[in-house]
Design an enzyme around this catalytic site. Structure first.
Site, PDB file in Angstrom:
ATOM      1  N   GLU A 199      -3.805  18.501 -10.495  1.00  0.00           N
ATOM      2  CA  GLU A 199      -4.298  18.810 -11.833  1.00  0.00           C
ATOM      3  C   GLU A 199      -5.698  19.354 -11.881  1.00  0.00           C
ATOM      4  OE1 GLU A 199      -3.631  15.461 -14.431  1.00  0.00           O
ATOM      5  OE2 GLU A 199      -2.254  16.750 -15.516  1.00  0.00           O
TER       6      GLU A 199
ATOM      7  N   ASN B 108       0.445  21.805 -21.162  1.00  0.00           N
ATOM      8  CA  ASN B 108       0.031  21.137 -22.406  1.00  0.00           C
ATOM      9  C   ASN B 108       0.301  21.965 -23.656  1.00  0.00           C
ATOM     10  OD1 ASN B 108      -0.842  18.832 -21.171  1.00  0.00           O
ATOM     11  ND2 ASN B 108      -2.929  19.607 -20.877  1.00  0.00           N
TER      12      ASN B 108
ATOM     13  N   HIS C 205      -0.036  15.561 -29.663  1.00  0.00           N
ATOM     14  CA  HIS C 205      -0.560  14.227 -29.361  1.00  0.00           C
ATOM     15  C   HIS C 205      -1.247  13.611 -30.571  1.00  0.00           C
ATOM     16  CE1 HIS C 205       0.387  13.381 -25.310  1.00  0.00           C
ATOM     17  NE2 HIS C 205      -0.273  14.391 -24.781  1.00  0.00           N
TER      18      HIS C 205
ATOM     19  N   ARG D  76      -2.282  23.393 -14.139  1.00  0.00           N
ATOM     20  CA  ARG D  76      -1.281  22.581 -14.829  1.00  0.00           C
ATOM     21  C   ARG D  76      -1.515  22.530 -16.332  1.00  0.00           C
ATOM     22  NH1 ARG D  76       0.769  16.768 -12.590  1.00  0.00           N
ATOM     23  NH2 ARG D  76       1.120  17.313 -10.429  1.00  0.00           N
TER      24      ARG D  76
ATOM     25  N   LYS E 272       3.363  11.851 -11.116  1.00  0.00           N
ATOM     26  CA  LYS E 272       2.500  10.970 -11.917  1.00  0.00           C
ATOM     27  C   LYS E 272       3.248   9.670 -12.182  1.00  0.00           C
ATOM     28  CE  LYS E 272       0.042  14.284 -14.813  1.00  0.00           C
ATOM     29  NZ  LYS E 272      -0.248  14.528 -16.237  1.00  0.00           N
TER      30      LYS E 272
ATOM     31  N   ARG F 282       0.815  -1.238   0.000  1.00  0.00           N
ATOM     32  CA  ARG F 282       0.000   0.000   0.000  1.00  0.00           C
ATOM     33  C   ARG F 282       0.840   1.275   0.000  1.00  0.00           C
ATOM     34  NH1 ARG F 282      -3.083  -3.170   3.463  1.00  0.00           N
ATOM     35  NH2 ARG F 282      -4.969  -3.926   2.434  1.00  0.00           N
TER      36      ARG F 282
ATOM     37  N   HIS G 286       0.824  20.332 -26.995  1.00  0.00           N
ATOM     38  CA  HIS G 286       0.483  18.917 -26.862  1.00  0.00           C
ATOM     39  C   HIS G 286      -0.844  18.532 -27.511  1.00  0.00           C
ATOM     40  CE1 HIS G 286       3.972  18.683 -24.350  1.00  0.00           C
ATOM     41  NE2 HIS G 286       3.772  17.408 -24.056  1.00  0.00           N
TER      42      HIS G 286
ATOM     43  N   LYS H  85       8.512  23.729 -13.840  1.00  0.00           N
ATOM     44  CA  LYS H  85       7.471  22.706 -13.665  1.00  0.00           C
ATOM     45  C   LYS H  85       7.097  22.581 -12.190  1.00  0.00           C
ATOM     46  CE  LYS H  85       5.635  18.249 -14.943  1.00  0.00           C
ATOM     47  NZ  LYS H  85       5.800  16.881 -15.397  1.00  0.00           N
TER      48      LYS H  85
ATOM     49  N   GLU I 293      10.482  19.770 -25.112  1.00  0.00           N
ATOM     50  CA  GLU I 293       9.824  20.078 -23.830  1.00  0.00           C
ATOM     51  C   GLU I 293      10.544  21.250 -23.136  1.00  0.00           C
ATOM     52  OE1 GLU I 293       7.032  18.660 -22.920  1.00  0.00           O
ATOM     53  OE2 GLU I 293       7.005  16.634 -23.784  1.00  0.00           O
TER      54      GLU I 293
ATOM     55  N   HIS J 206       7.774  11.376 -29.060  1.00  0.00           N
ATOM     56  CA  HIS J 206       6.898  12.324 -28.367  1.00  0.00           C
ATOM     57  C   HIS J 206       7.407  13.761 -28.534  1.00  0.00           C
ATOM     58  CE1 HIS J 206       4.196  13.995 -25.393  1.00  0.00           C
ATOM     59  NE2 HIS J 206       5.229  14.501 -24.744  1.00  0.00           N
TER      60      HIS J 206
HETATM   61  N1  LIG Z   1       5.535  11.003 -15.129  1.00  0.00           N
HETATM   62  C1  LIG Z   1       5.555  12.032 -15.938  1.00  0.00           C
HETATM   63  O1  LIG Z   1       5.170  13.139 -15.571  1.00  0.00           O
HETATM   64  C2  LIG Z   1       6.094  11.860 -17.329  1.00  0.00           C
HETATM   65  C3  LIG Z   1       6.459  12.984 -18.079  1.00  0.00           C
HETATM   66  C4  LIG Z   1       6.997  12.779 -19.344  1.00  0.00           C
HETATM   67  C5  LIG Z   1       7.143  11.510 -19.841  1.00  0.00           C
HETATM   68  N2  LIG Z   1       6.766  10.443 -19.086  1.00  0.00           N
HETATM   69  C6  LIG Z   1       6.897   9.069 -19.610  1.00  0.00           C
HETATM   70  O2  LIG Z   1       8.251   8.845 -19.945  1.00  0.00           O
HETATM   71  C7  LIG Z   1       8.312   7.859 -20.951  1.00  0.00           C
HETATM   72  C8  LIG Z   1       9.350   8.258 -21.956  1.00  0.00           C
HETATM   73  O3  LIG Z   1      10.583   8.465 -21.293  1.00  0.00           O
HETATM   74  P1  LIG Z   1      11.982   8.329 -22.032  1.00  0.00           P
HETATM   75  O4  LIG Z   1      11.988   9.139 -23.243  1.00  0.00           O
HETATM   76  O5  LIG Z   1      13.021   8.558 -21.007  1.00  0.00           O
HETATM   77  O6  LIG Z   1      11.954   6.812 -22.540  1.00  0.00           O
HETATM   78  P2  LIG Z   1      12.578   5.436 -22.011  1.00  0.00           P
HETATM   79  O7  LIG Z   1      12.513   5.331 -20.552  1.00  0.00           O
HETATM   80  O8  LIG Z   1      11.927   4.378 -22.795  1.00  0.00           O
HETATM   81  O9  LIG Z   1      14.087   5.552 -22.456  1.00  0.00           O
HETATM   82  C9  LIG Z   1      14.393   5.585 -23.824  1.00  0.00           C
HETATM   83  C10 LIG Z   1      15.438   4.538 -24.208  1.00  0.00           C
HETATM   84  O10 LIG Z   1      16.694   5.004 -23.785  1.00  0.00           O
HETATM   85  C11 LIG Z   1      17.362   4.030 -23.014  1.00  0.00           C
HETATM   86  N3  LIG Z   1      18.137   4.789 -22.032  1.00  0.00           N
HETATM   87  C12 LIG Z   1      17.659   5.467 -20.964  1.00  0.00           C
HETATM   88  N4  LIG Z   1      18.642   6.128 -20.355  1.00  0.00           N
HETATM   89  C13 LIG Z   1      19.769   5.859 -21.038  1.00  0.00           C
HETATM   90  C14 LIG Z   1      21.115   6.264 -20.892  1.00  0.00           C
HETATM   91  N5  LIG Z   1      21.491   7.139 -19.943  1.00  0.00           N
HETATM   92  N6  LIG Z   1      22.026   5.766 -21.748  1.00  0.00           N
HETATM   93  C15 LIG Z   1      21.639   4.918 -22.747  1.00  0.00           C
HETATM   94  N7  LIG Z   1      20.387   4.532 -22.945  1.00  0.00           N
HETATM   95  C16 LIG Z   1      19.451   4.999 -22.100  1.00  0.00           C
HETATM   96  C17 LIG Z   1      16.294   3.151 -22.453  1.00  0.00           C
HETATM   97  O11 LIG Z   1      16.751   1.856 -22.220  1.00  0.00           O
HETATM   98  C18 LIG Z   1      15.242   3.185 -23.549  1.00  0.00           C
HETATM   99  O12 LIG Z   1      15.511   2.209 -24.489  1.00  0.00           O
HETATM  100  C19 LIG Z   1       6.922   7.696 -21.502  1.00  0.00           C
HETATM  101  O13 LIG Z   1       6.400   6.469 -21.101  1.00  0.00           O
HETATM  102  C20 LIG Z   1       6.146   8.844 -20.881  1.00  0.00           C
HETATM  103  O14 LIG Z   1       4.794   8.517 -20.639  1.00  0.00           O
HETATM  104  C21 LIG Z   1       6.257  10.597 -17.847  1.00  0.00           C
HETATM  105 ZN   LIG Z   2       5.178  16.018 -23.310  1.00  0.00          ZN
END
Ligand SMILES: NC(=O)c1ccc[n+]([C@@H]2O[C@H](COP(=O)([O-])OP(=O)(O)OC[C@H]3O[C@@H](n4cnc5c(N)ncnc54)[C@H](O)[C@@H]3O)[C@@H](O)[C@H]2O)c1
Ligand SMILES: [Zn+2]
Length: 529
Positions: A406, A414, A421, A410, A312, A290, A417, A396, A354, A434
């Protein structure tokens, strides 16, 4: 120590003594808010309380603090400021303090604080009451105002020790994300995560280190060693990399590893990876027993500038992105830009969309910094990257702190976006990343703002030019706007419903405007011409 230090906390926590010690050790000016009030009002805090009552005292205190913050912001040497115990109870001034200063709260048990207050001759708020009972009540009422801080440090140690810990917290210069008692700090720097992580898990007998295979092979070993050196038993979970694995099956694999490893409520989860890993680790932490603590160590630019703030967490369900999740704040986030040296180029560049978005929303200086240094940015100069992460996180954090769940504010995040999107969905999440979709979405939002007479043309031109120089797509020519327009607001079933579209008015100034879905689609189609 770039920003002023504010010492907050209940009466008798030793703010003045500790503040003086920190000021002395760092050679900084020391300001005591109560003394400034007294010299301006020409009477003691006790008599102001007695003659004018608490509400009027608070308004004098507030005006005084506002002026001190204004002066401290431009002072050559950032000062140490000891506050009165109720000075940050009002949230608007607290959020300002958290944004502009490093706020450290000193805390102690009700019994100890009552004992100290009485030994010091009593204080106006305790007059005539069962003092320990009254301290307990007041601590309850002010819990949030003390919890929202860059650091919370126990005052029940020798003053020199407390001062040393305060000095360390000041030097860390964290960005505070204010979320009531779930508040946390984001630390930004280069090459510091391995040295820092141990202190963050010092009270956890077991750590669950979650990563994906790619990141684990590159970066997990030093973190794992540091966790062990801090005395924790470490359980390593390696997930398959990529968005395709951001699902309940991966979460289940974390849960099962915890079950096999007898992980209890005292555990800390550590997320080492991009946004996929941090979103999933946070979600697993929110559900295991939990809810357990978790620390984020983002390793991609996107996860540093975006996913590190806001709490999030979650996973995708089939094609529905982030369909299942929870708000669950980490207890700390370490953004170590050294990890970015191994991030694939496309991901790093995509995240800059971003960063540009964030600059448009709330940081004109960062926009200018990007314009003046686009080449260095693209080359991932470490100092510059750290500055961009810091500024993005700060904007942020400021927005999210005002609107933790939200409820509306917030929405400005967007920007770019709505169309972004739609283009991302249209491209099936592969042809466009993205960030690339957001870059095109920003162009659409700016052009649309121009058509509505809201966005100055010059702002659009500057932004388009910047996006291009950073290596991002900035031309809508040839983009499937027809199909994208049809996808905008496709989750809005009701005919005639509207979309809250975010428009840029000037650098650092955005507004949301409700636009009927049908009108928005027509306007997006017109962008193709
Ligand atoms: N929680 C939030 O507020 C929020 C905000 C923005 C995005 N997100 C989420 O984040 C995700 C996208 O994140 P991302 O772009 O980091 O993608 P990801 O986590 O898939 O990483 C991208 C790729 O890079 C590789 N990688 C990561 N760090 C590395 C490093 N230092 N060296 C070499 N390779 C590396 C990973 O293995 C992966 O294959 C989405 O799922 C999105 O929904 C969440
Ligand atoms: Zn975004």
């Amino acid at each position: 120590m770039r920003r002023p230090l504010l010492l907050n906390g209940f009466m008798a926590t030793g703010k003045s003594t500790v503040g003086a010690l920190v000021a002395q050790a760092t050679g900084r000016p020391f300001i005591e808010l109560d003394r400034v009030i007294e010299s301006e009002a020409g009477s003691s805090v006790e008599s102001l309380f007695a003659t004018r009552g608490e509400p009027e005292f608070r308004s004098i205190e507030r005006a005084c603090l506002m002026r001190i913050l204004n002066e401290a912001g431009t002072a050559a040497l950032a000062p140490v400021i000891a506050l009165g115990g109720g000075a940050l109870v009002s949230r608007d001034i607290r959020l300002r303090a958290l944004d502009e200063c490093v706020v450290v709260s000193l805390h102690g048990s009700a019994a100890e604080l009552a004992r100290r207050a009485l030994a010091q001759g009593g204080r106006p708020l305790l007059a005539g009451a069962d003092s320990e009972q009254r301290v307990t009540e007041l601590l309850g009422l002010r819990a949030t105002s003390y919890a929202e801080a860059q650091a919370r440090i126990s005052c029940e140690a020798p003053a020199e020790t407390v001062a040393e810990r305060v000095r360390e917290a000041w030097a860390r210069d964290e960005i505070a994300v204010a979320a009531g008692e779930a508040s946390y700090g984001v630390q930004i720097g280069s090459g510091f995560a391995v040295a820092r992580i141990g202190a963050l898990v010092a009270e956890s007998p077991v750590c669950v280190l979650v990563s994906d295979r790619t990141v684990a092979a590159l970066h997990a070993a030093p973190i794992e060693n540091a966790l062990r050196e801090a005395g924790a038993r470490v359980l390593r979970v390696e997930l398959e990399p990529g968005e395709a694995h951001k699902n309940v099956a991966s979460i289940e694999s974390i849960w099962r590893a915890c079950l096999t490893g007898s992980v209890d409520r005292q555990a800390t989860f550590v997320a080492l990876g991009g946004g996929v890993v941090t979103d999933m680790t946070g979600f697993a932490a929110s559900t295991w027993m939990r809810g357990v603590r978790w620390v984020g160590i983002p390793t991609t630019m996107l996860s540093m500038v975006d996913a590190s703030v806001g709490g999030k967490t979650g996973v995708d369900l089939e094609n529905a992105k982030n369909a299942v999740g929870a708000f669950w704040q980490p207890s700390s986030v370490l953004c170590d830009v050294q990890y970015l040296s191994t991030e694939p180029a496309r991901g790093f560049i995509s995240a800059l969309a971003e960063v540009v978005k964030t600059a448009l929303i709330g940081d004109p200086e960062m926009f200018a910094l990007l314009e003046a240094n686009a080449d260095r940015v693209a080359r991932r100069d470490l100092d510059l990257t750290a500055e961009l992460v810091r500024r993005s996180v700060r904007v942020k954090a400021r927005i999210v702190s005002f609107d933790e769940r939200e409820s509306g504010l917030r929405a400005v995040l967007n920007l770019g976006h709505t169309v972004g999107h739609a283009l991302e969905t249209q491209a099936g999440y592969t042809a466009l990343s993205h960030g690339e979709a957001v870059s095109l979405g920003l162009v659409a939002a700016l052009r649309l703002g121009e058509a509505l007479g809201k966005t100055p043309r010059d702002l659009s031109e500057r932004t388009l030019d910047l996006l291009r120089r950073l290596g991002l797509p900035a031309s809508l020519v040839g983009q499937p706007l027809n199909e994208a327009a049809a996808l905008i607001g496709h989750d809005k079933k009701r005919a005639g419903s509207s979309v809250r579209f975010v428009l840029a008015r000037a650098l650092g100034q955005v507004e949301t405007l409700p636009i009927a879905l049908s009108e928005l689609r027509t306007r997006v189609l017109a962008l193709a011409e």
